[in-house]
Design a protein around this motif. Structure first.
Motif, mmCIF file in Angstrom:
data_model
loop_
_atom_site.group_PDB
_atom_site.id
_atom_site.type_symbol
_atom_site.label_atom_id
_atom_site.label_comp_id
_atom_site.label_asym_id
_atom_site.label_seq_id
_atom_site.Cartn_x
_atom_site.Cartn_y
_atom_site.Cartn_z
ATOM 1 N N ALA A 1 0.140 -1.163 0.135
ATOM 2 C CA ALA A 1 0.238 0.149 -0.454
ATOM 3 C C ALA A 1 1.034 1.406 -0.122
ATOM 4 C CB ALA A 1 -0.704 -0.498 1.315
ATOM 5 N N GLU B 1 -6.608 -1.261 -8.731
ATOM 6 C CA GLU B 1 -6.107 0.253 -8.756
ATOM 7 C C GLU B 1 -5.669 0.587 -10.013
ATOM 8 O OE1 GLU B 1 -2.193 2.475 -6.930
ATOM 9 O OE2 GLU B 1 -2.412 0.610 -6.704
ATOM 10 N N ARG C 1 -0.033 6.584 -7.337
ATOM 11 C CA ARG C 1 -0.621 5.532 -7.213
ATOM 12 C C ARG C 1 -2.684 5.743 -7.148
ATOM 13 N NH1 ARG C 1 1.961 1.584 -4.282
ATOM 14 N NH2 ARG C 1 -0.242 0.457 -4.606
ATOM 15 N N THR D 1 -8.043 3.177 -4.498
ATOM 16 C CA THR D 1 -6.868 2.980 -3.273
ATOM 17 C C THR D 1 -6.079 2.578 -4.233
ATOM 18 O OG1 THR D 1 -8.137 1.432 -2.385
ATOM 19 C CG2 THR D 1 -9.278 3.486 -1.753
ATOM 20 N N GLU E 1 -4.362 0.569 -2.456
ATOM 21 C CA GLU E 1 -4.094 -0.982 -1.539
ATOM 22 C C GLU E 1 -3.239 -1.506 -1.851
ATOM 23 O OE1 GLU E 1 -8.241 -1.849 -0.977
ATOM 24 O OE2 GLU E 1 -9.447 -0.604 -0.663
ATOM 25 N N PRO E 2 -3.192 -2.866 -1.075
ATOM 26 C CA PRO E 2 -1.979 -3.757 -1.459
ATOM 27 C C PRO E 2 -2.390 -4.604 -2.485
ATOM 28 C CG PRO E 2 -1.793 -3.852 0.806
ATOM 29 C CD PRO E 2 -3.104 -3.492 0.085
#
Length: 707
Positions: free
Chosen positions: A483, A526, A548, A554, A556-557
């Motif tokens: 993240a 993403e 990002r 978002t 996120e991982p």
């Protein structure tokens, strides 16, 4: 005189065909040189390059492997296809038109084995691996005497009226799309395999002569030959001219010879030789042919002699032969013309009455004299007069280059890989219906496009959705990042991806290019950009300098194995869907290399038409009141060009608040990005606050704050 006499003899030993071949021998005796005036109606090179559809034109008999255009022998009218897109919820519709045609092309008047490549207007329509570059129905009829009518022709013309074309090899195209050919039937050329291996000149001549020729004949192998012309004689004469062959009686038939082995030695009557001037011999011979090394394009090889003279001769040989073979043939033709300047007349006794025209003899006592061919024989007063012409020795193999080869690309398409994504509005179009972004590519480098269909009822009904655009760049994530914040360039993480094949490549982008939208990609849920792309393997890349969480997504991982799709404007196609969030959409893509169409599914979340979640949510308690504030975001105008608040886009500004305490949640609405809520209205102390923007088409994702 020789022509008249030998035509009669030929008719006696071989019937009408024998008469024609006998006449050929006689004409050879009447003509002084090999390079005589053109009178044959044999094949020409240009006749194989132009596709025709005329009545009365002969169909070639193909040998070996050749490239021919053929003749259109049946066709339907152009078929019009209409496709209507759009038109929902007050939007205008667009109707597009395309055309296809069904037709049959005759290829050979003798059976064939198979078809290899097919070219349309010079570009490959079917590759060497049998893969089609354009989706089409296709059937090949090999030309057997037991073949049945083609089912498409029979359905269009009626079974009683549909010819089977027995003995004719022909191809049938069914609904060939004509869009890329200017909505017309393109000029097609076919790589026809009539025989499994190269064929000899002698075997071709024997088949064409239909029993009038015996023996093996010239052993010269050629890759392919087109027996095209208004008579078998014209074609056989072409073969004889190419190999330097001639004809001689053999029992009750004729033999075609090109050897210099003497069958008899005759007496020397002491007469001198007659040698024609060297100026009567061409100074150069230009031989045109089909070159297999150049995809059967026309090649030309020239042989030149030294000495006086200025005459140049051009010879067309409608055979598929290598450049070196063509050079050798041209040199041999020139050598024969020079050697055959020398002639002799011998007067012998009656013992030589059985020496027939076409025989090869040597002259007694002339050890260095070589071989001579009898071109005429006359019997008068018990004496035999033979007219002889000198024979050239066997030709020496020569080497030549075919030149530079410019081939049409032949990359297999492979199977289609399709990705369907519901993305935030990255175009600024402010969609009013859910938009699915579709990107497709192939596992092979020759993949170009695929037809698209969508279904909202689990495949029970499919709706046409146009076609994909240029091949996309896609793969899978092999080393995922963690993240990260979406407000700064992520220089900590890198992403490693493996693309579909080695012809796909990624590039760097500087800040200006990134600002213009370069290197935009979707990984998982993403949307991000990358500034650096370093190749680490054949199809593996490491991405860094990441921007990002773009367009309201978002950071996120991302899990290993997640799909990577480059969102290039030339490769993405957006398809509006009349559906509600929560419905499952199936997307089918059918390319020319697909035995089974590619499919993917996408659960519609509505994020293509919904506002993004509010940000910077804060909450504080003062004077028995809960004060909440946040920032709204717009689903359009992401670049923030003018420095003022982003455009609202929605019909009105409205928010939904859910405040959770120890009891039941409290639900409120607000017209501005803040709210003041008395604690008395909340069941207990506030624990969480959720805020959603109320958009024209639904609620945004929630911004959640734990108090």
């Amino acid at each position: 005189m020789a022509t008249l006499v030998l035509t009669t003899v030929g008719g006696l030993v071989g019937g009408p065909v024998g008469a024609a071949l006998g006449g050929l021998i006689g004409q050879a005796a009447d003509r002084a040189m090999l390079f005589k005036p053109k009178g044959r109606q044999g094949p020409r090179l240009t006749e194989l390059a132009v596709q025709t559809s005329s009545y009365g034109r002969p169909i070639p008999r193909l040998f070996g492997r050749m490239r021919v255009a053929g003749q259109v022998i049946w066709a339907t009218d152009l078929r019009e296809h209409r496709e209507r897109q759009g038109g929902g919820k007050g939007q205008p519709s667009l109707t597009s038109y395309s055309y296809s045609a069904s037709f049959a092309v005759a290829l050979s008047a003798r059976p064939i084995l198979a078809i290899g490549r097919i070219w349309a207007d010079g570009n490959l329509l079917r590759g060497a691996a049998g893969d089609w570059k354009v989706a089409t129905g296709f059937r090949l009829h090999l030309g057997g005497e037991d073949q049945l009518p083609d089912p498409l022709i029979a359905s269009a013309e009626g079974l009683e009226q549909a010819p089977a074309h027995r003995g004719i090899a022909y191809a049938v195209f069914e609904n060939l799309p004509l869009e890329q050919f200017g909505n017309r039937i393109p000029l097609l050329t076919f790589e026809v395999i009539a025989d499994a291996a190269p064929v000899s000149v002698g075997s071709i001549a024997r088949e064409l002569a239909a029993g009038a020729l015996v023996g093996d004949g010239p052993a010269q192998p050629i890759h392919g030959f087109s027996a095209y012309g208004d008579s078998s004689r014209g074609v056989i004469e072409t073969l004889a001219e190419m190999t330097g062959a001639w004809f001689t009686p053999d029992g009750h038939a004729l033999a075609m010879r090109d050897d210099v082995i003497a069958t008899r030695t005759v007496a020397n009557d002491g007469r001198q030789r007659r040698v024609a001037p060297l100026t009567r011999v061409p100074q150069s011979v230009l031989l045109s042919h089909y070159d297999p090394a150049r995809d059967w394009q026309t090649g030309a090889q020239r042989a030149v002699r030294h000495g006086p003279g200025s005459v140049s001769v051009s010879v067309e040989v409608p055979a598929a032969i290598a450049a070196s073979t063509a050079k050798t043939i041209a040199a041999a033709m020139l050598t024969r013309a020079e050697v055959q300047r020398t002639r002799r007349d011998l007067t012998l006794d009656a013992a030589a009455i059985d020496v027939a025209p076409g025989s090869v003899v040597t002259i007694e006592g002339e050890e260095q004299g070589g071989a001579w061919r009898v071109v005429a024989a006359r019997v008068e007063r018990f004496r035999v007069t033979l007219t002889l012409v000198a024979l050239a020795p066997p030709s020496i193999p020569m080497r030549a280059s075919a030149g530079r080869v410019l081939r049409a690309p032949d990359a297999p398409a492979g199977r289609t890989i399709v990705r369907a994504l519901e993305l935030p509005d990255i175009t600024g179009a402010a969609a009013i219906r859910p938009q699915v972004t579709i990107v497709a590519a192939g596992t092979g480098t020759g993949w170009r496009r695929a037809a698209l269909h969508t279904s909202l009822d689990d495949g029970a009904c499919w709706v046409p959705a146009g076609a994909t655009r240029a091949p996309g760049i896609m793969g899978i994530v092999t080393n995922a990042p963690g993240a990260a914040a979406g407000t700064l360039v992520d220089r900590r993480h890198t992403i490693e991806v493996s693309l579909l094949h080695t012809d796909m490549a990624l590039t760097d982008a500087d800040p200006a290019a990134l600002d213009r939208g370069a290197n935009l990609a979707a990984i998982g849920n993403e949307v991000l950009q990358f500034g650096r792309a370093a190749q680490t393997g054949a199809a593996r890349w490491r991405l860094s300098a990441l921007r990002r969480a773009l367009f309201g997504t978002t950071a996120e991982p991302i899990g290993n194995g997640s799909a990577f799709v480059l969102l290039d404007g030339n490769t993405v196609v957006s398809v509006p869907i009349d559906a509600a969030p929560g419905e499952v959409l199936r997307v089918m893509a059918n390319g020319v290399g697909d035995d089974v169409p590619a499919e993917t599914t996408q659960v519609l979340t509505g994020r293509s038409i919904l506002p993004p979640a509010p940000v910077r949510l804060t909450a504080r308690v003062a004077e028995e009141t809960l004060y909440c504030a946040w920032r709204r975001r717009s689903r359009s105008d992401w670049r923030w060009r003018d420095g003022v608040d982003a455009a609202l886009i929605e019909e009105r500004e409205r928010y939904r608040l859910v405040i959770t305490g120890s009891g039941a949640p409290t639900i409120l609405e607000a017209d501005a990005p803040f709210a003041a809520v008395p604690l008395a209205a909340i069941a207990g102390s506030p624990r969480t606050v959720e805020v959603q923007q109320m958009g024209t088409h639904g609620l945004s994702p929630a911004a959640i704050l734990n108090c």
